[in-house]
Design an enzyme around this catalytic site. Structure first.
Site, PDB file in Angstrom:
ATOM      1  CG  ASP A 113     -67.647 -22.201  36.127  1.00  7.11           C
ATOM      2  OD1 ASP A 113     -66.601 -22.857  36.306  1.00  7.11           O
ATOM      3  OD2 ASP A 113     -68.567 -22.139  36.981  1.00  7.11           O
ATOM      4  CG  HIS A 135     -56.576 -37.087  34.237  1.00  8.54           C
ATOM      5  ND1 HIS A 135     -55.741 -37.838  35.014  1.00  8.54           N
ATOM      6  CD2 HIS A 135     -57.022 -36.083  35.042  1.00  8.54           C
ATOM      7  CE1 HIS A 135     -55.682 -37.327  36.231  1.00  8.54           C
ATOM      8  NE2 HIS A 135     -56.442 -36.255  36.275  1.00  8.54           N
ATOM      9  CE  LYS A 184     -66.588 -34.948  36.526  1.00  7.58           C
ATOM     10  NZ  LYS A 184     -66.016 -33.667  36.176  1.00  7.58           N
ATOM     11  CG  MET A 213     -57.942 -29.472  36.964  1.00  5.71           C
ATOM     12  SD  MET A 213     -56.146 -29.513  37.053  1.00  5.71           S
ATOM     13  CE  MET A 213     -55.721 -30.429  35.593  1.00  5.71           C
TER      14      MET A 213
END
Ligand code: 3HC
Length: 288
Positions: free
Chosen positions: A36, A144, A101, A17
């Site tokens: 990342d 989202h 998270k 995503m």
């Protein structure tokens, strides 16, 4: 803060995503830094942007100038400090694991400017489960996107009990700036709107396959040709990731303790074999 104050966007996670969300934001004129922990994922994401944007020019979907501007707007770095340090808006699209998270949101809270909104693209983790890891719960919400994020128009904006209306409104406004159609969910609910509806379909499809009534490929044929869906539920699971189907079912089961929420035997088998769909080149189908 107002939408006009959003100029720098940080996208955390360069996976399935994140890489497309980053390109989406760069195309809309935002300065984007995508980060990342994996340099390999960052290289892949940068490679995607460098091939996708010129391809859109060849296809006549973008001008050369639009593609050049988008590329110039986009940077990739493994450093969270560098990516989030000047961000006005952060979109977290990291792996769907709660402990990761929560740690990320605590780090982002420390690094990002105090006015920045921190949104999660999680498919099923509501933002109240990460908001209390920060000192700015009013600036935390769900944003989202759907896969592939460059194509699918919808964004679900979920306002938790901690989320201010200003935060939800700016997130709605940002979605519109990205050319998306956004729906505003005024309460948190597991799976939001679309994944709840989709999971009802997927659960039934998995039940039929687990019972040996038909193969995944035959079930996909039935759904695409009878219901007009662009892909059947199994090909879609390959696209979104069978690992994600597994994690979301486990998360749901751990909350409900209802055995019917456990991942289906077929999902467990594919997950255990590492056949997670398109990203591993094999799932219910095989990919080049
Ligand atoms: N990345 C970027 N663009 C892509 C793409 C990709 N992976 N795949 C296709 N596209 C683009 C093509 O470039 C083309 O663009 P253009 O028309 O502007 O030139 C357009 O999409 C159509 O592509 P194709 O003709 O190659 O293929 P299809 O017509 O079969 O479309 C599809 C592919 C858009 C993926 C279509 O099959 C589809 O809509 N599938 C359903 C996807 C879906 O349901 N997504 C939601 C998943 S649920 C989810 O995301 C939940 C989350 O929590 C994970």
């Amino acid at each position: 803060m107002k939408i006009e104050d959003v100029m720098n966007i940080c996208v955390v996670g360069a996976g399935n995503m994140g890489h497309q969300i980053a390109v989406c934001c760069a195309l809309a004129g935002y300065k984007v830094i995508c980060t990342d922990i994996s340099q390999e994922m960052l290289n892949k994401a940068e490679g995607f942007a460098k091939s996708y944007l010129p391809e859109r020019v060849v296809k006549g979907k973008l001008t050369q100038e639009q593609a050049d501007n988008a590329l110039a707007n986009l940077r990739f770095t493994p450093s969270l400090e560098e990516a989030a340090g000047e961000a006005d808006f952060v979109i977290e699209a990291a792996v769907e694991k709660m402990d990761i998270k929560r740690k990320l949101f605590a780090d982002l809270d420390r690094i990002a400017p105090s006015h920045a909104i921190l949104a999660t693209n999680s498919s099923y983790i509501v933002s109240s489960q990460v908001a209390d890891a920060t000192k700015r719960p009013d600036k935390i919400c769900n944003m989202h996107f759907f896969n592939p994020a460059l194509v699918m128009k919808l964004v679900e904006v979920v306002q938790g009990p901690h989320t201010s209306t200003e935060t939800a409104q700016i997130t709605m406004d940002l979605s519109a700036k990205l050319g998306k159609i956004a729906v505003w969910l005024k309460k948190e609910i597991y799976g939001f709107l679309v994944n709840r509806i989709l999971s009802a379909l997927a659960q039934e499809a998995l039940f039929l396959a687990d019972m040996g009534i038909a193969t995944p490929q035959e079930i996909d044929l039935a759904v695409t040709n009878a219901l007009g869906h662009p892909m059947g539920p199994f090909r879609l699971m390959d696209l979104t990731g069978i690992d994600l189907s597994y994690y979301s079912a486990m998360e749901r089961y751990q909350t409900s303790r209802d055995p019917k929420d456990k991942p289906s035997p077929l999902v467990v088998e594919k997950y255990t074999k590492g056949e997670w769909g398109k990203k591993t080149k094999k799932g219910y189908y095989t990919y080049e």
